[in-house]
Design an enzyme around this catalytic site. Sequence first.
Site, PDB file in Angstrom:
ATOM      1  N   GLU A  90      41.914  39.817  60.931  1.00  0.00           N
ATOM      2  CA  GLU A  90      41.705  41.206  60.540  1.00  0.00           C
ATOM      3  C   GLU A  90      41.282  41.283  59.078  1.00  0.00           C
ATOM      4  O   GLU A  90      41.735  40.499  58.254  1.00  0.00           O
ATOM      5  CB  GLU A  90      43.014  41.978  60.666  1.00  0.00           C
ATOM      6  CG  GLU A  90      43.458  42.141  62.085  1.00  0.00           C
ATOM      7  CD  GLU A  90      44.734  42.962  62.192  1.00  0.00           C
ATOM      8  OE1 GLU A  90      45.217  43.081  63.312  1.00  0.00           O
ATOM      9  OE2 GLU A  90      45.225  43.458  61.168  1.00  0.00           O
ATOM     10  N   CYS A 103      40.778  44.277  52.017  1.00  0.00           N
ATOM     11  CA  CYS A 103      41.958  43.457  52.269  1.00  0.00           C
ATOM     12  C   CYS A 103      41.530  42.289  53.150  1.00  0.00           C
ATOM     13  O   CYS A 103      41.006  42.487  54.250  1.00  0.00           O
ATOM     14  CB  CYS A 103      43.019  44.315  52.962  1.00  0.00           C
ATOM     15  SG  CYS A 103      44.484  43.401  53.448  1.00  0.00           S
ATOM     16  N   CYS A 110      49.925  33.203  60.837  1.00  0.00           N
ATOM     17  CA  CYS A 110      50.750  32.896  59.671  1.00  0.00           C
ATOM     18  C   CYS A 110      51.993  32.138  60.122  1.00  0.00           C
ATOM     19  O   CYS A 110      52.516  32.376  61.211  1.00  0.00           O
ATOM     20  CB  CYS A 110      51.178  34.188  58.974  1.00  0.00           C
ATOM     21  SG  CYS A 110      52.045  33.903  57.406  1.00  0.00           S
ATOM     22  N   CYS A 114      57.892  36.239  58.987  1.00  0.00           N
ATOM     23  CA  CYS A 114      58.587  37.454  58.509  1.00  0.00           C
ATOM     24  C   CYS A 114      58.915  38.345  59.708  1.00  0.00           C
ATOM     25  O   CYS A 114      58.066  38.601  60.559  1.00  0.00           O
ATOM     26  CB  CYS A 114      57.726  38.197  57.492  1.00  0.00           C
ATOM     27  SG  CYS A 114      57.377  37.195  56.038  1.00  0.00           S
ATOM     28  N   CYS A 117      56.778  41.604  60.565  1.00  0.00           N
ATOM     29  CA  CYS A 117      55.323  41.495  60.481  1.00  0.00           C
ATOM     30  C   CYS A 117      54.698  41.132  61.827  1.00  0.00           C
ATOM     31  O   CYS A 117      55.146  40.191  62.494  1.00  0.00           O
ATOM     32  CB  CYS A 117      54.964  40.444  59.438  1.00  0.00           C
ATOM     33  SG  CYS A 117      53.189  40.173  59.297  1.00  0.00           S
ATOM     34  N   GLY A 157      48.104  35.770  56.986  1.00  0.00           N
ATOM     35  CA  GLY A 157      48.255  34.451  56.379  1.00  0.00           C
ATOM     36  C   GLY A 157      48.938  34.456  55.024  1.00  0.00           C
ATOM     37  O   GLY A 157      49.123  35.493  54.397  1.00  0.00           O
ATOM     38  N   GLU A 158      49.334  33.257  54.600  1.00  0.00           N
ATOM     39  CA  GLU A 158      49.976  33.080  53.297  1.00  0.00           C
ATOM     40  C   GLU A 158      49.000  32.309  52.397  1.00  0.00           C
ATOM     41  O   GLU A 158      48.742  31.114  52.621  1.00  0.00           O
ATOM     42  CB  GLU A 158      51.295  32.303  53.482  1.00  0.00           C
ATOM     43  CG  GLU A 158      51.939  31.810  52.207  1.00  0.00           C
ATOM     44  CD  GLU A 158      52.071  32.880  51.112  1.00  0.00           C
ATOM     45  OE1 GLU A 158      52.416  34.034  51.408  1.00  0.00           O
ATOM     46  OE2 GLU A 158      51.806  32.549  49.948  1.00  0.00           O
ATOM     47  N   SER A 187      48.549  38.057  47.058  1.00  0.00           N
ATOM     48  CA  SER A 187      49.915  38.415  47.443  1.00  0.00           C
ATOM     49  C   SER A 187      50.584  37.211  48.112  1.00  0.00           C
ATOM     50  O   SER A 187      50.000  36.583  48.991  1.00  0.00           O
ATOM     51  CB  SER A 187      49.852  39.595  48.418  1.00  0.00           C
ATOM     52  OG  SER A 187      51.141  39.939  48.854  1.00  0.00           O
ATOM     53  N   SER A 210      55.817  39.415  47.326  1.00  0.00           N
ATOM     54  CA  SER A 210      56.516  40.175  48.368  1.00  0.00           C
ATOM     55  C   SER A 210      58.005  39.912  48.212  1.00  0.00           C
ATOM     56  O   SER A 210      58.546  38.968  48.784  1.00  0.00           O
ATOM     57  CB  SER A 210      56.025  39.722  49.762  1.00  0.00           C
ATOM     58  OG  SER A 210      54.673  40.078  49.923  1.00  0.00           O
ATOM     59  N   LEU A 211      58.641  40.739  47.412  1.00  0.00           N
ATOM     60  CA  LEU A 211      60.048  40.500  47.096  1.00  0.00           C
ATOM     61  C   LEU A 211      60.951  41.095  48.186  1.00  0.00           C
ATOM     62  O   LEU A 211      61.766  40.406  48.778  1.00  0.00           O
ATOM     63  CB  LEU A 211      60.359  41.096  45.712  1.00  0.00           C
ATOM     64  CG  LEU A 211      61.741  40.846  45.136  1.00  0.00           C
ATOM     65  CD1 LEU A 211      62.113  39.372  45.139  1.00  0.00           C
ATOM     66  CD2 LEU A 211      61.833  41.410  43.710  1.00  0.00           C
ATOM     67  N   HIS A 212      60.799  42.382  48.426  1.00  0.00           N
ATOM     68  CA  HIS A 212      61.397  43.071  49.572  1.00  0.00           C
ATOM     69  C   HIS A 212      62.925  43.190  49.609  1.00  0.00           C
ATOM     70  O   HIS A 212      63.468  43.900  50.461  1.00  0.00           O
ATOM     71  CB  HIS A 212      60.925  42.477  50.907  1.00  0.00           C
ATOM     72  CG  HIS A 212      59.440  42.504  51.124  1.00  0.00           C
ATOM     73  ND1 HIS A 212      58.566  43.251  50.374  1.00  0.00           N
ATOM     74  CD2 HIS A 212      58.662  41.880  52.046  1.00  0.00           C
ATOM     75  CE1 HIS A 212      57.329  43.075  50.802  1.00  0.00           C
ATOM     76  NE2 HIS A 212      57.351  42.246  51.810  1.00  0.00           N
ATOM     77  N   ASN A 288      55.650  49.867  57.931  1.00  0.00           N
ATOM     78  CA  ASN A 288      54.627  50.306  58.866  1.00  0.00           C
ATOM     79  C   ASN A 288      55.130  49.870  60.240  1.00  0.00           C
ATOM     80  O   ASN A 288      55.221  48.674  60.505  1.00  0.00           O
ATOM     81  CB  ASN A 288      53.332  49.562  58.528  1.00  0.00           C
ATOM     82  CG  ASN A 288      52.134  50.458  58.613  1.00  0.00           C
ATOM     83  OD1 ASN A 288      52.100  51.425  59.363  1.00  0.00           O
ATOM     84  ND2 ASN A 288      51.126  50.116  57.840  1.00  0.00           N
ATOM     85  N   CYS A 332      49.594  44.765  58.966  1.00  0.00           N
ATOM     86  CA  CYS A 332      49.167  43.393  59.103  1.00  0.00           C
ATOM     87  C   CYS A 332      49.262  42.857  60.539  1.00  0.00           C
ATOM     88  O   CYS A 332      50.338  42.768  61.104  1.00  0.00           O
ATOM     89  CB  CYS A 332      50.111  42.623  58.193  1.00  0.00           C
ATOM     90  SG  CYS A 332      49.650  40.987  57.835  1.00  0.00           S
TER      91      CYS A 332
END
Length: 358
Positions: A90, A103, A110, A114, A117, A157-158, A187, A210-212, A288, A332
Amino acid sequence: MNSLVGMTTSEITELLTSIGQPSYRGKQISAWIYRRGATSFDQMTDLSSSLRQRLAEQSSVGLPEPQHRAKSDDGVVKYVQAFHDGQSVESVYLPYEDRVSACLSSQVGCAAGCTFCATAQGGLARNLTAGEIVGQYLRMQSESERRISHVVYMGMGEPMWNYDEVIKSIRLLGDEVGLSYRHITVSTVGVPAGIVALAKENIPVTLALSLHAPDDETRSRMIPTGRKWKIDEILSACAQYAQITQRNLTFEYLLIGGVNDSLEQAAELARVLNRYHLPGNVNLIPFNYVETEQGFRRPSRDSIGIFRAELEKRGRTTTQRMTRGQQVSAACGQLRRMHESDKRSVTIELTELGMGKC
Ligand code: SAH
């Protein structure tokens, strides 16, 4: 077959001189691909037709093919773009009043896992090449009347797990496409060695973490890699990043109702960031919605406001990410998953919403 996208101007020049062409052809073709929006050799009208034909026989421009475009009322266009082997990712086109942002994905799928996600649920298929990453941008630019001036590596992806190709793609976006490095944001889920390596590249991109969550226990419920790399180690790497690059970071904070959105957690977040003397904005992102095993839900508007006020009271600047492109499942990995698993249902859904070409 050779894909030209992904090559630098000097690599394209080498290729052209190796088939007996003058070296200025390299610059000409590179400009067509990276700056003038050509998606095929046919469009390179100042090349002779015999050269265009010859190039097409042995190589291709190599942009991904959009398999699917979903346009939302706010102008956001979500793409599913496919590569030569049929794998797809995407990419999202995000127009704002003062700029347009893209983006991009850095991997097919990935491996981070997470729990909130949609991409994570399918695992990792493969890394993307630098050309495949930049190709996502170029394909969207070729369909846009406005110049895409900003790029965020926040798709699938990372980036730190495909480090070399991501760095190469950033350099192509800066040196060949002509974007300002300051307009590029990488990111990461929080890979300390990658953060420190990026700091030493001497390219002034923005790093987003991405602390979260402010504590390891809560964070690990959301991000499994949090068990391996603790907040302490990640934020030390971020402090090094800030010190070496002299740049502010962005701290992304995904808010999930009842998980990480309490007043105490806001206070703890501010304390943790202040303890490391970390400059930079906290970007609050309301969850989201995707279906999760844990039944994660969006926080209420009130709790977002209270969370935000507490951070500001403690000296942290905050922004709240507008939720955009919701009609097109802009979280995502959501759209691609629908596309892969049930192409028919996606078409129906988008038709009902009155969206563009599929
Ligand atoms: N792997 C990188 C970049 C890709 S994800 C990273 O972890 O930062 C980009 C951002 O989208 C991350 O901050 C991620 O946590 C966030 N994200 C993923 N799923 C989401 C969802 N359902 N709602 C809101 N943000 C989400």
